[in-house]
Structures are given as C-alpha cells and as structure tokens.
Design an enzyme around this catalytic site. Structure first.
Site, mmCIF file in Angstrom:
data_model
loop_
_atom_site.group_PDB
_atom_site.id
_atom_site.type_symbol
_atom_site.label_atom_id
_atom_site.label_comp_id
_atom_site.label_asym_id
_atom_site.label_seq_id
_atom_site.Cartn_x
_atom_site.Cartn_y
_atom_site.Cartn_z
ATOM 1 N N ILE A 103 0.858 -1.203 0.000
ATOM 2 C CA ILE A 103 0.000 0.000 0.000
ATOM 3 C C ILE A 103 0.887 1.245 0.000
ATOM 4 C CG2 ILE A 103 -1.715 1.357 1.280
ATOM 5 C CD1 ILE A 103 -2.949 -1.257 2.241
ATOM 6 N N ARG A 161 -7.394 -15.091 16.245
ATOM 7 C CA ARG A 161 -7.746 -13.657 16.200
ATOM 8 C C ARG A 161 -7.128 -12.900 17.388
ATOM 9 N NH1 ARG A 161 -11.048 -11.095 12.951
ATOM 10 N NH2 ARG A 161 -11.843 -9.075 13.622
ATOM 11 N N ARG A 214 -16.160 0.592 -3.113
ATOM 12 C CA ARG A 214 -16.572 -0.696 -3.696
ATOM 13 C C ARG A 214 -18.091 -0.731 -3.881
ATOM 14 N NH1 ARG A 214 -12.584 -4.218 0.293
ATOM 15 N NH2 ARG A 214 -10.816 -4.281 -1.131
ATOM 16 N N ASN A 249 -5.038 -3.573 9.314
ATOM 17 C CA ASN A 249 -6.113 -4.384 9.915
ATOM 18 C C ASN A 249 -5.715 -5.073 11.217
ATOM 19 O OD1 ASN A 249 -8.316 -4.045 8.192
ATOM 20 N ND2 ASN A 249 -7.319 -5.286 6.621
ATOM 21 N N ASP A 293 -14.482 0.339 1.240
ATOM 22 C CA ASP A 293 -15.770 -0.362 1.170
ATOM 23 C C ASP A 293 -16.821 0.539 0.505
ATOM 24 O OD1 ASP A 293 -14.753 -2.585 2.916
ATOM 25 O OD2 ASP A 293 -14.529 -0.901 4.279
ATOM 26 N N ASN A 300 -0.879 -6.720 17.029
ATOM 27 C CA ASN A 300 -1.117 -5.359 16.577
ATOM 28 C C ASN A 300 -1.130 -4.365 17.733
ATOM 29 O OD1 ASN A 300 -1.273 -5.116 13.675
ATOM 30 N ND2 ASN A 300 -2.729 -6.780 13.865
ATOM 31 N N GLN A 312 2.561 3.533 18.905
ATOM 32 C CA GLN A 312 2.310 4.587 17.912
ATOM 33 C C GLN A 312 1.335 5.630 18.480
ATOM 34 O OE1 GLN A 312 1.477 2.873 14.029
ATOM 35 N NE2 GLN A 312 3.503 1.945 13.924
ATOM 36 N N VAL A 371 -5.290 2.307 8.541
ATOM 37 C CA VAL A 371 -5.598 1.425 7.411
ATOM 38 C C VAL A 371 -5.280 -0.029 7.785
ATOM 39 C CG1 VAL A 371 -4.959 0.875 5.013
ATOM 40 C CG2 VAL A 371 -5.146 3.265 5.732
ATOM 41 N N HIS A 429 -14.792 -2.741 9.401
ATOM 42 C CA HIS A 429 -14.157 -3.068 8.113
ATOM 43 C C HIS A 429 -13.844 -4.568 8.134
ATOM 44 C CE1 HIS A 429 -11.775 -3.138 4.538
ATOM 45 N NE2 HIS A 429 -10.749 -3.633 5.206
HETATM 46 P P1 NAD Z 1 2.470 -5.199 3.450
HETATM 47 O O1 NAD Z 1 2.763 -6.414 4.259
HETATM 48 O O2 NAD Z 1 2.835 -5.141 2.006
HETATM 49 O O3 NAD Z 1 3.163 -3.944 4.135
HETATM 50 C C1 NAD Z 1 3.082 -3.691 5.502
HETATM 51 C C2 NAD Z 1 4.332 -2.950 5.889
HETATM 52 O O4 NAD Z 1 4.183 -2.560 7.246
HETATM 53 C C3 NAD Z 1 5.609 -3.791 5.801
HETATM 54 O O5 NAD Z 1 6.575 -3.115 5.010
HETATM 55 C C4 NAD Z 1 6.053 -3.923 7.253
HETATM 56 O O6 NAD Z 1 7.469 -3.955 7.390
HETATM 57 C C5 NAD Z 1 5.450 -2.663 7.848
HETATM 58 N N1 NAD Z 1 5.304 -2.699 9.307
HETATM 59 C C6 NAD Z 1 5.005 -3.754 10.105
HETATM 60 N N2 NAD Z 1 5.027 -3.374 11.393
HETATM 61 C C7 NAD Z 1 5.331 -2.071 11.410
HETATM 62 C C8 NAD Z 1 5.518 -1.131 12.454
HETATM 63 N N3 NAD Z 1 5.420 -1.475 13.727
HETATM 64 N N4 NAD Z 1 5.837 0.134 12.124
HETATM 65 C C9 NAD Z 1 5.987 0.502 10.825
HETATM 66 N N5 NAD Z 1 5.839 -0.347 9.794
HETATM 67 C C10 NAD Z 1 5.506 -1.607 10.093
HETATM 68 O O7 NAD Z 1 0.929 -4.905 3.673
HETATM 69 P P2 NAD Z 1 -0.028 -3.956 2.824
HETATM 70 O O8 NAD Z 1 -0.596 -4.741 1.707
HETATM 71 O O9 NAD Z 1 0.660 -2.678 2.550
HETATM 72 O O10 NAD Z 1 -1.228 -3.757 3.857
HETATM 73 C C11 NAD Z 1 -1.039 -3.059 5.054
HETATM 74 C C12 NAD Z 1 -2.241 -3.226 5.967
HETATM 75 O O11 NAD Z 1 -3.397 -2.637 5.392
HETATM 76 C C13 NAD Z 1 -2.624 -4.682 6.237
HETATM 77 O O12 NAD Z 1 -2.965 -4.785 7.610
HETATM 78 C C14 NAD Z 1 -3.862 -4.889 5.378
HETATM 79 O O13 NAD Z 1 -4.681 -5.922 5.875
HETATM 80 C C15 NAD Z 1 -4.505 -3.537 5.522
HETATM 81 N N6 NAD Z 1 -5.525 -3.187 4.526
HETATM 82 C C16 NAD Z 1 -6.591 -2.455 4.963
HETATM 83 C C17 NAD Z 1 -7.579 -2.064 4.080
HETATM 84 C C18 NAD Z 1 -8.755 -1.238 4.536
HETATM 85 O O14 NAD Z 1 -9.657 -1.009 3.719
HETATM 86 N N7 NAD Z 1 -8.849 -0.769 5.776
HETATM 87 C C19 NAD Z 1 -7.465 -2.436 2.745
HETATM 88 C C20 NAD Z 1 -6.365 -3.167 2.311
HETATM 89 C C21 NAD Z 1 -5.388 -3.542 3.225
HETATM 90 C C1 LMR Z 2 -9.465 -5.273 1.967
HETATM 91 O O1 LMR Z 2 -10.592 -4.905 2.308
HETATM 92 O O2 LMR Z 2 -9.098 -5.335 0.785
HETATM 93 C C2 LMR Z 2 -8.468 -5.699 3.032
HETATM 94 O O3 LMR Z 2 -8.850 -5.201 4.272
HETATM 95 C C3 LMR Z 2 -8.346 -7.191 3.043
HETATM 96 C C4 LMR Z 2 -7.275 -7.662 3.997
HETATM 97 O O4 LMR Z 2 -7.583 -8.569 4.796
HETATM 98 O O5 LMR Z 2 -6.133 -7.160 3.931
#
Ligand code: NAD
Ligand code: LMR
Length: 329
Positions: free
Chosen positions: A17, A99, A163, A132, A160, A106, A113, A130, A188
């Site tokens: 992301i 879970r 979407r 999860n 969402d 987390n 943070q 963002v 979410h």
């Molecule tokens: P990713 O694994 O590609 O990247 C996550 C990054 O976070 C990694 O580079 C990791 O080193 C870093 N990280 C881990 N712990 C950390 C910390 N304590 N401090 C700083 N950085 C840290 O994952 P991604 O695909 O980029 O997704 C990131 C998150 O977003 C996931 O939890 C995913 O489920 C969530 N997500 C949420 C939504 C939403 O709609 N809310 C949508 C998509 C993904």
């Molecule tokens: C999404 O809605 O695409 C993500 O939250 C899914 C996930 O579990 O990373």
C-alpha cells in the site's frame, strides 16, 4: 508556493500500500495542488532499506510539492510534528494465528504509535488507520493518546464505500457521480453493512430504482463485504492500489469537505448515535466540513438495516472486549 509544508507520517512505507500511496501523496492528491508535503516514513528496522529504495524513487519523481523525505524506525521520531498520520503498517495474520494473537501482535504496534502521536504530533493531527483490524487498531492507538481529541482517530471504510459505489454503478449502468448517500456501517470486515437505504440514483431514491431485494441481500451486500477476500484470492495479495486510493480519498475529504447533498463513509468514534456504543470506532455515513468528520444524524433505520448494523457493531464490541482483556486499552 507560500504555504509551509504539511508533515505526513506514513507507517508501513515499504509495503505494497505504501508503494501505491506515497507517490500520490507526493503528487498533491492527498491535500490538494497548493499544499507542499514533507514525508516522514516509519518502518521496522528490517524494512528501512526497502523504504530507502522507495524514497529514492520518490526523489526521482521530481514532485514539485514534495519538500522532503525522512525515514525512521522509531515511532517517537516519525510522529514528531505530524499533521497527518497514515497508519498502514500492521501485522498480517500468519498461519495458525488466532484472532486474539493478531489483536495482541497489533497492540504491540498501535500502542506505542498512539503514545508517540500523543507525545509529539502537531496539535491539528489527523489519524487514519488502514492496517487491519483497522477499527480496533484505531481504538488501541486512540486509547494511548489521551491528550489528542478522540475524534482525530479514524479508520478506513472508504474502500468499502468506493466498492459499493462501483457495484451499484455496474448494476445500474450509471456513472458513480450519479450515486449519492450510499453508506457503510460497522466494522471493516465481512460483517460490515453496505446500505442503499438512503441512497439516491440520479436524484431518485435508490430503493425505488432497485426493487430486487434478493439482489441486495444475496449479491450486493456480500460482494462488497467480501471483496477484500476475493482480491486476495485472485491476486494472492491483499488490495493495495485501491486501498491507497481510498486512503487518499478519506484524508482529502476530511480536509476539503463533502459536497453539498452527499456524504461518505468513515469509521469514527461513536457518540452513541444509532445505538452504536459510545467510544467504539465504527463506520457511519459522515459529512466533513471545517476539517471535521460528523456522523449524519436523524436517519430512519429500518429492521433490515438494524439487524445488520447490530451484527457488525457486536463484532466491534467483541474486538474491544478482547483488547481490553489483553490490557491493550
Ligand atoms: P504489506 O505487508 O505489504 O506492508 C506492511 C508494511 O508494514 C511492511 O513493510 C512492514 O514492514 C510494515 N510494518 C510492520 N510493522 C510495522 C511497524 N510497527 N511500524 C511501521 N511499519 C511496520 O501490507 P499492505 O498490503 O501494505 O497492507 C497493510 C495493511 O493494510 C494490512 O494490515 C492490510 O490488511 C490492511 N488493509 C486495509 C484495508 C482497509 O480497507 N482498511 C485495505 C487493504 C489492506
Ligand atoms: C481489503 O478490504 O481489501 C483488506 O482489508 C483485506 C485484507 O484482509 O487485507
């Protein structure tokens, strides 16, 4: 350009992301074309080198609005002076993880943070979580930032919302700009409730345009709610560019406001509206003005909606109870 740069802290900067998000921030899409930004990237020590690579590419973009990039592995430094914080980095669920284990892992990220935001962020800080489970991670961070107004902590359900707009646009054959007042309620997660109860299609009540209740219950709602899982199944990775795009939308709207006659969706701290327990960070239909998100008030909630909102909010309450039990809030 006369304005001072806005400090934007992004965690998980080396992740997928992060890779999609940072270039859009640097190009001015987060805060608008007149606002210079200074990026403060936070990563875990093992990923700092990869973040440095992304920073080199950002530099190579020669973005006129990008006035600097700093990389940290210490939250205290990364959030120092932050005006906007995008908390993307989170611990993904590993094989065999329950879970509770995920929430605990987390907690180890979002507690420090939250403390760092409390200690050093700017007084106008706006936080979007963002990573999860986004709603509950936001709750953990907020609980550890007692000096920051609680409503500055939000979690992302804009993806969402987008979407839901896309599915309706496809079904009805109308552009997304013809759709107003769609709402995402709750968590979410797959329990979320995407609602068209108050939506409008080209100015007409959506409930008059979409009369196929079965499509709503058996197709639209599950398609939106399970879209994240469908993308993981198809891509082998979770959504990234669409998630980054929604994060941009969430902050842009927060800062610049919602258009007259429409709203959006965001997970914000509940004030007890619509029977959602006070303090939970739950998705609601919201408007934004003067840099504040506000829950839309006075909507009638029918039985169909009530049951779905309650189911998702119950899940949020369970997550809150679980992190409470773990001593994380
Ligand atoms: P990713 O694994 O590609 O990247 C996550 C990054 O976070 C990694 O580079 C990791 O080193 C870093 N990280 C881990 N712990 C950390 C910390 N304590 N401090 C700083 N950085 C840290 O994952 P991604 O695909 O980029 O997704 C990131 C998150 O977003 C996931 O939890 C995913 O489920 C969530 N997500 C949420 C939504 C939403 O709609 N809310 C949508 C998509 C993904
Ligand atoms: C999404 O809605 O695409 C993500 O939250 C899914 C996930 O579990 O990373």
């Amino acid at each position: 350009m006369t304005q001072a740069p806005v400090n934007v802290t992004v965690t998980g900067a080396a992740g997928q992301i992060g890779y999609a998000l940072l270039f859009r921030i640097a190009s001015g899409q987060l805060l608008g074309p007149d606002t210079p930004v200074k990026l403060r990237l936070l990563e875990i020590p093992q990923a700092v080198k990869a973040a440095e690579g992304t920073a080199m590419e950002l530099e190579d973009g020669a973005f006129p609005l990008l006035s600097g990039i700093d990389i940290f592995d210490d939250p205290k430094q990364a959030f120092e002076g932050a005006n906007v914080a995008l908390l993307v980095g989170a611990r993904p669920r590993a094989k065999g993880m329950e879970r509770g284990d995920l929430l605990e892992a987390n907690g180890g990220i979002f507690k420090p943070q939250g403390e760092a935001i409390n200690a050093g962020a700017a007084s106008d800080i706006k936080v979007l979580v963002v990573g999860n489970p986004a709603n509950t991670n936001a709750l953990i961070a907020q609980a550890h930032a007692p000096d920051v107004p609680a409503d500055r902590f939000t979690a992302m359900t804009r993806l969402d919302h987008n979407r839901a707009l896309a599915q309706l646009s496809k079904k009805l054959g109308v552009p997304v700009t013809e759709l107003k007042k769609v709402a995402i309620w709750g968590n979410h997660s797959a329990t979320q409730y995407p609602s068209i109860a108050h939506a409008e299609v080209s100015g007409k009540p959506a409930t008059e345009v979409i009369t196929d209740q079965q499509w709503l219950a058996d197709d639209f709602i599950p398609t939106v709610a399970k879209r994240g899982a469908a993308i993981i199944e198809a891509r082998g990775l979770s959504s990234a560019a669409s998630a980054a795009s929604a994060a941009i939308d969430h902050v842009y709207t927060w800062v610049n406001g919602t258009p007259e006659g429409d709203w959006t969706s965001a997970a914000v701290v509940s004030d007890g509206s619509y029977g959602v327990p006070e303090g939970l960070i739950s998705s609601f239909p919201v408007t934004a003005s003067n840099g504040e998100y506000k829950i839309v008030q006075g909507l009638e909630i029918d039985d169909f909606s009530r049951a779905r909102i309650d189911a998702s909010v119950n899940e949020l309450a369970e997550e809150r109870d679980a992190v409470k039990k773990l001593g994380l809030i």
